[in-house]
Every structure is written in structure tokens, then in C-alpha cells.
Design a protein around this motif. Structure first.
Motif, short mmCIF file in Angstrom:
data_model
loop_
_atom_site.label_atom_id
_atom_site.label_comp_id
_atom_site.label_asym_id
_atom_site.label_seq_id
_atom_site.Cartn_x
_atom_site.Cartn_y
_atom_site.Cartn_z
N ALA A 136 0.84 -1.20 0.00
CA ALA A 136 0.00 0.00 0.00
C ALA A 136 0.87 1.25 0.00
CB ALA A 136 -0.94 -0.01 1.21
N ALA A 137 2.00 1.18 0.71
CA ALA A 137 2.92 2.33 0.74
C ALA A 137 3.52 2.55 -0.65
CB ALA A 137 4.01 2.09 1.78
N LEU A 138 3.85 1.47 -1.35
CA LEU A 138 4.38 1.60 -2.70
C LEU A 138 3.33 2.18 -3.64
CD1 LEU A 138 6.46 -1.68 -3.22
CD2 LEU A 138 7.34 0.64 -2.95
N ASP A 149 1.05 -0.23 -8.95
CA ASP A 149 -0.39 -0.14 -9.16
C ASP A 149 -1.04 -1.41 -8.64
OD1 ASP A 149 -0.45 2.35 -10.24
OD2 ASP A 149 -0.41 1.68 -12.33
N ARG A 150 -2.32 -1.29 -8.28
CA ARG A 150 -3.07 -2.45 -7.83
C ARG A 150 -4.28 -2.63 -8.73
NH1 ARG A 150 -5.55 -2.06 -2.16
NH2 ARG A 150 -7.27 -3.23 -3.10
N LEU A 151 -4.68 -3.87 -8.86
CA LEU A 151 -5.83 -4.19 -9.70
C LEU A 151 -6.75 -5.11 -8.94
CD1 LEU A 151 -7.18 -4.04 -12.54
CD2 LEU A 151 -5.87 -6.10 -13.13
N PRO A 192 -8.10 -12.41 -5.79
CA PRO A 192 -7.43 -11.46 -4.88
C PRO A 192 -6.92 -10.24 -5.63
CG PRO A 192 -6.60 -13.72 -4.60
CD PRO A 192 -7.42 -13.70 -5.85
N VAL A 193 -6.62 -9.20 -4.87
CA VAL A 193 -6.01 -8.00 -5.45
C VAL A 193 -4.59 -8.37 -5.89
CG1 VAL A 193 -5.22 -5.66 -4.96
CG2 VAL A 193 -7.38 -6.49 -3.99
N VAL A 194 -4.20 -7.88 -7.08
CA VAL A 194 -2.84 -8.13 -7.57
C VAL A 194 -2.12 -6.80 -7.70
CG1 VAL A 194 -3.40 -10.27 -8.78
CG2 VAL A 194 -3.60 -8.10 -9.99
N PHE A 195 -0.81 -6.85 -7.57
CA PHE A 195 0.04 -5.66 -7.62
C PHE A 195 1.07 -5.84 -8.73
CE2 PHE A 195 -1.62 -6.12 -3.39
CZ PHE A 195 -1.96 -4.84 -3.00
N TYR A 196 1.44 -4.72 -9.38
CA TYR A 196 2.46 -4.76 -10.43
C TYR A 196 3.14 -3.39 -10.50
CZ TYR A 196 -1.24 -2.39 -13.07
OH TYR A 196 -2.22 -1.51 -13.48
N PRO A 197 4.40 -3.33 -10.98
CA PRO A 197 5.11 -2.04 -11.03
C PRO A 197 4.40 -1.05 -11.95
CG PRO A 197 6.65 -3.87 -11.27
CD PRO A 197 5.26 -4.45 -11.37
N THR A 198 4.32 0.19 -11.54
CA THR A 198 3.68 1.22 -12.35
C THR A 198 4.41 1.42 -13.67
OG1 THR A 198 2.96 2.37 -10.35
CG2 THR A 198 2.96 3.64 -12.41
#
Length: 630
Positions: free
Chosen positions: A58-60, A67-69, A75-81
Motif C-alpha cells: 500500500a505504501a508503494l 499499481d493495484r488491480l 485477490p487483489v494483484v500488484f504490479y510495477p507502475t
């Protein structure tokens, strides 16, 4: 190190403290071998709790680095902006289960090391120095790796990967062992022997994959007497079974030929020749303009024995003769041409594949003790009509090809019958300035009128493809492009003869096809080479020729180094290799080069154009797309 998650990342106090760096997040993605990850996956890879990982992610996100999707039912997934931010320095990411390596901003050292044992599959990005590279380690790459033993190969692998991958290394060692399990050698009594590393290999592999007429008789539990006429079939069958054969036969080098190179080689050409002389076989692979022919002449001089050069056409035979005279000290009387026009056998003989494969000429070529056989445009040997020429044997076998890929996927057969690939990365040659990178543009051309569109819609099969290819609106587009580049030499490629004649008639420029008499064809090519680049007015009687409409006869083996513009008006149903050949007609050491690919909008040509040009894009060539206004 192992592939265990804890070993891969270890405990990560920073994540537990809510302070997760972007680099650490990227390491977690590498461990997952996915471009995205859930909080629980990040926690597992970084050795922290899911709650701590979620807070750190969340801090990132708040900083804008990630970014989060929210995926419905997942589940929520995260990937570099911005994945590009990760490429400020070289980064190597290994996917050991797929045997793939991705490198962002690779250094010259890394690319040189990877080229020894991995195949460049794709490149992304447009500017030199910012491209990402995808390499795949295939079994044939391991088989051909230039090392004395598997330990040296593994050492080179470890020098570029971020850590050790035991499973990948074991697979490489297994492939290395496979490449050294069978060999051919010449018995002291003069016949050829196939030797297996063990009795089980001879019984379980050779006996199962070789036909009865391949072997004459067993000699021992691990050796068999080979039918010399079936040597090529034996090598092909065992290669297909996953066991390339080491060829240690004492083949005759032929009578010595007095020839020296008179041209300085580029560093990569010297490497090609040195590698070939160590292996005694191989295929020089490089884009048009990279100097494969000169490297081949250097190889002929180094081998110093009688040489047979096989080519697909009479035009290319003539060009080879001129190249030999331009770049070596060969006596013209020592060069023979053997094709439909004349038949001479000399210390260096240049023959067409078709003639050399005919039964009535085959015995003549078989009777010579060639020190070197050179297969130009080497992809031809896997075509049925030319495959018999590959059975000709010599101490050294050399192939030349810009793109030794066929749509059937039989590039392995080329390497089996001739040898493994030896060549430079196209993108490396572009960046070094040895070959000018062409600019490729796909131009989507609308139908000229509703009648033509409706005719296409009501057709099917080959007729539909022909109508899209011969879209009359393409004639005006060719006229527009030629006018926009009036000061450049241009080639217009077509597939259907009717379209070629229509373009030639409308624009008043010569058309060369397979029906053009050989003498007239050679004269037009000569005038094109010698033209000054100023396009004559349509219908003028000037001696120079600055524009040619060319059918498939011009796709390969025609040396037109001063072509500055290529317009592909039709032929998009052809192979990826054909697309590379046509784009390659404009590649040369200096000056801008332009390739325009015309595709009828709303037809199957759109997909064909994208497929052909994607093959070029993988080699580092920039491709753009434009919609032509109606």
C-alpha cells in the motif's frame, strides 16, 4: 542456492516494517516468475506476514511505484507502475522452468555470453540501449555451444544469471551428454562406422530410429558399419531422436586450391571463420549486408581445398563469381559455373541446387573430393526439390542464410545436414554501425471503390487473397511513395504477375519476373546497380534504371546493395523469411533505408503484414503502422 522460496528471498525485515523497496518487490516477482503478484505471494517470497506485505505494498502504491488491480472473484494483484524504471541498469531475470532469460539493458558482455548457449527470441523497445531481450535455451543451442565440456558452459551461464538454478543446470548437463553419445568415424579399412557411447544406446536408440538400409552390419555391441550413401539420413534420424551425431570421419579435403583473401574482415566475421574452422561445419547467420559472402570467401581461402558452392539461381552464380574475383586472388580459370547455361567443373565450382540434385548430374558431383561445400541461402536444402544436395558430403560444410527459418519449423534439419548456426545478433550489428537498420512502415490501403470491396467480400480462398493483393488503390500508393522519394533507388515487390504488369505499365518502369529472359534480367539489374539515384521521368529512354518492379525472383540472392526503398505491394501470404528477405534488400553499411509494406485494409493482408513484420521486430527493427486516407 535452490528454488525454495525461503532460500530465494530470505527474511525481509524491511517488508515487516512497512518499508518495501521497489527492487525487493521486483525480486519477489522474479521468484514468482510472473509480472504480477498478490500480497500473500509477496509475503511468502519475502518471508513476512501477509498483513505486513499488504501494508508495505500500500505504501508503494501511495508513492506511485506500484499499481493495484481488483480482479473480480480473485485477490487483489500488484504490479510495477512503470517497468521502464527498472531498466536504468542491466537486470537479468531467469525463468528456469521455461528455460528463458529476460535481460533489460544488457551489457555487451552479457549479450556475448548469452549468444554462446541461448537463442534470441524477441526484443522490445525502440531505442538502442533501452531494449529488453528475451533468450531461450534450446537443446540445439546446448548441443552447439562452443565449449570443451559442460563445466565450462555452466560457468558461462553462472556469469550472467543472478543466482544458480540447479534444475536448469542439470538439464543443460543432460543435453550436453546427449550431444556426445554418438559419433561417425572412418575405420582403418576405409568404411564409415557409427559408434554409440553404450550398448543400450545402440540397441534402444539407434536400432529403433534407423532404417534397415542405413546400417550394413553390426561390428560390436556399440558399433555398426554405416551405408555411406545413407550418412545424411543417419545424422537426421538421430538428431530427430534427440542425439546429434559427432562427425569425425576422415573425409578427403580435395586437391589444394591457391587462393588468398584480399579484403579485411570485420571482427565478427573473423569470429565466424575461426568458429567454423574449429567445428568444420556451420551456418553463417546474419542480416543482408553483414558480409556473409565475404566471410565465406575467407573460409574458402582458409580451407584451401576444392570447393562446391550451391546457389538457388543463375543470377546468384554469376554474382558469386564476381565476388570471388573482387575479394580474393583466385585465378578466373579456376572458377567454374555449372547450371542451365554452362557446365564447367573447376577447383571452385558454382552450381545451382536444382542441377546438382538431378540424377544425371549427381554422380559427377559425388565423384569429386570436395574440401568444402558451401550452401548459399541454406534454407533451400530442407525443401524437397533441393534436399538431395544435402547428401553431398565433404570435410567441411558451410551454410549461409539471413533467416534460416521455414514455416514448417524445420530449421533443425538445416543445422543437422549442414551444421549449427554461427552468427551475430542483428541488433548488435545495427548498434555497431556495420549494418544500417531499416525503417519499416506498414501502410493500410483502403479499397479504391465499393465495387472492389464487394468483390472481395463475395470471394473466398485463393481468389480472395489475390483480390486483396491486387487492390487497384495500391498502384496510386506506389506512385505516391516513389514521388515522395524521387531521389532514392526503389524496388517494388509483387507476388501476382498481373499486378506487376499493371504497376509497370501505369508507372512506366521495368518489370522483372521468372518469365524475363536471363540476359534482359541481368542487364536491368546492372543498370539498376550503376544508376545515380535520380529517378527518370516515366517512359524516358535514359540508360539508368532507378526503379524496378520485381516478382519472387528478386526475393533472395540478388545483390542490389544500393536499393534505398523497398515497397512490398503484395506477397504478404508468404513466409516470415520472405518478409525478412524483402526488408533486407535495403540493408547496407551506410545511409537511411526505408521499407513500405502495403496491406489492404479490412482484409487478411493486415494479419499477414503484422506477422511478417513481427518477425523483423524480434530482431530489433523498428516497425510503425499508418492508415492511408481514403
Amino acid at each position: 542456492m535452490t528454488d525454495d522460496p525461503a532460500d530465494a528471498a530470505g527474511e525481509d525485515d524491511s517488508a515487516a516494517d512497512g518499508d518495501l523497496s521497489l527492487d525487493r518487490f521486483h525480486e519477489a516477482l522474479e521468484a514468482e516468475e510472473r509480472p504480477i503478484a498478490t500480497a500473500s505471494e509477496v509475503a511468502r517470497r519475502l518471508g513476512t506476514t501477509q498483513s505486513a506485505a499488504r501494508d508495505a505494498l500500500a505504501a508503494l502504491v501511495d508513492r506511485g511505484d506500484v499499481d493495484r488491480l481488483d480482479v473480480e472473484s480473485d485477490p487483489v494483484v500488484f504490479y510495477p507502475t512503470d517497468w521502464g524504471r527498472l531498466a536504468t541498469r542491466e537486470r537479468v531475470v531467469a525463468f528456469p522452468n521455461r528455460r528463458e532469460i529476460v535481460v533489460d539493458r544488457p551489457t555487451q558482455f552479457t549479450r556475448a555470453r548469452l549468444s554462446q548457449f541461448a537463442h534470441l527470441v524477441d526484443t522490445t523497445g525502440t531505442e538502442p540501449g533501452t531494449r529488453g531481450y528475451l533468450y531461450r535455451i534450446r537443446q540445439e543451442d546446448v548441443w552447439a555451444a562452443p565449449f570443451d565440456d559442460a563445466d565450462a558452459l555452466i560457468g558461462s551461464l553462472r556469469s550472467v544469471l543472478p543466482r544458480r538454478y540447479d534444475h536448469l543446470e542439470e538439464w543443460i548437463r543432460d543435453q550436453w551428454r546427449r550431444a556426445h553419445r554418438f559419433r561417425l568415424y572412418t575405420h582403418e579399412d576405409g568404411y564409415v562406422v557409427l559408434e554409440a557411447a553404450s550398448e543400450s544406446l545402440m540397441g534402444n536408440v539407434a536400432d529403433q530410429h534407423l532404417d534397415d538400409d542405413h546400417l550394413r552390419a553390426p561390428i560390436s555391441e556399440t558399433e555398426a558399419w554405416v551405408n555411406e550413401e545413407a550418412v545424411a539420413e543417419v545424422k537426421r534420424a538421430l538428431y530427430d531422436a534427440g542425439y546429434p551425431v559427432e562427425d569425425d570421419r576422415d573425409l578427403d579435403a580435395g586437391d589444394p586450391v591457391d587462393v588468398d583473401l584480399t579484403t579485411d574482415l570485420r571482427p565478427y566475421q573473423e569470429t565466424w571463420v575461426e568458429t567454423f574452422l574449429e567445428r568444420r561445419s556451420g551456418v553463417y547467420v546474419g542480416p543482408p549486408g553483414s558480409g556473409k559472402t565475404v566471410a565465406a570467401i575467407a573460409t574458402i581461402a582458409a580451407v584451401g581445398g576444392e570447393t562446391l558452392i550451391l546457389v538457388p539461381s543463375r543470377e546468384l552464380a554469376g554474382q558469386w563469381r564476381e565476388e570471388l574475383l573482387d575479394h580474393s586472388t583466385i585465378d578466373p580459370a579456376d572458377i567454374g559455373l555449372y547450371h542451365g547455361g554452362q557446365k564447367e567443373i573447376r577447383p571452385i565450382t558454382i552450381a545451382t541446387y536444382q542441377i546438382a540434385g538431378m540424377d544425371r548430374h549427381r554422380s559427377l558431383f559425388d565423384s569429386r573430393k570436395w574440401g568444402l561445400i558451401c550452401f548459399d541461402e541454406a534454407h533451400h536444402i530442407s525443401a524437397p526439390v533441393y534436399s538431395r544436395t544435402a547428401e553431398l558430403q565433404s570435410k567441411h560444410r558451410l551454410g549461409l542464410s539471413a533467416t534460416p527459418v521455414r514455416e514448417t519449423g524445420s530449421e533443425e534439419e538445416i543445422y543437422t545436414l549442414i551444421g549449427q548456426p554461427i552468427g551475430a545478433d542483428w541488433d548488435e550489428l545495427f548498434e555497431a554501425g556495420f549494418v544500417q537498420e531499416p525503417e519499416v512502415e506498414i501502410r493500410y490501403v483502403p479499397w479504391r471503390d465499393e465495387l472492389a470491396r464487394n468483390e472481395y467480400a463475395s470471394a473466398d480462398g485463393r481468389e480472395r487473397r489475390r483480390l486483396a493483393a491486387e487492390n487497384p488503390a495500391k498502384i496510386e500508393e506506389v506512385r505516391y511513395l516513389l514521388a515522395a522519394h524521387r531521389d532514392k533507388k526503389a524496388l517494388v515487390f509483387i507476388e501476382f504477375l498481373d499486378q506487376g504488369e499493371a504497376i509497370a505499365d501505369a508507372l512506366g518502369i521495368p518489370f522483372i519476373s521468372g518469365e524475363t529472359p536471363h540476359r534482359e534480367r541481368a542487364e536491368l539489374f546492372r543498370r539498376f546497380r550503376e544508376g545515380d539515384g535520380t529517378r527518370e521521368e516515366p517512359g524516358s529512354d535514359g540508360d539508368d534504371v532507378d526503379t524496378l518492379v520485381v516478382s519472387r525472383v528478386g526475393d533472395e540472392g540478388i545483390d542490389l546493395p544500393n536499393a534505398e526503398v523497398a515497397i512490398v505491394a503484395s506477397g504478404l501470404g508468404g513466409s516470415r523469411r520472405q518478409g525478412s528477405q524483402r526488408a533486407g534488400r535495403t540493408m547496407r553499411p551506410a545511409g537511411s533505408a526505408l521499407v513500405y509494406v502495403l496491406a489492404t485494409r479490412g482484409s487478411g493482408e493486415e494479419e499477414f503484414a503484422q506477422r511478417q513484420m513481427r518477425h523483423l521486430a524480434r530482431k530489433g527493427i523498428r516497425v510503425r503502422e499508418t492508415n492511408v486516407a481514403e
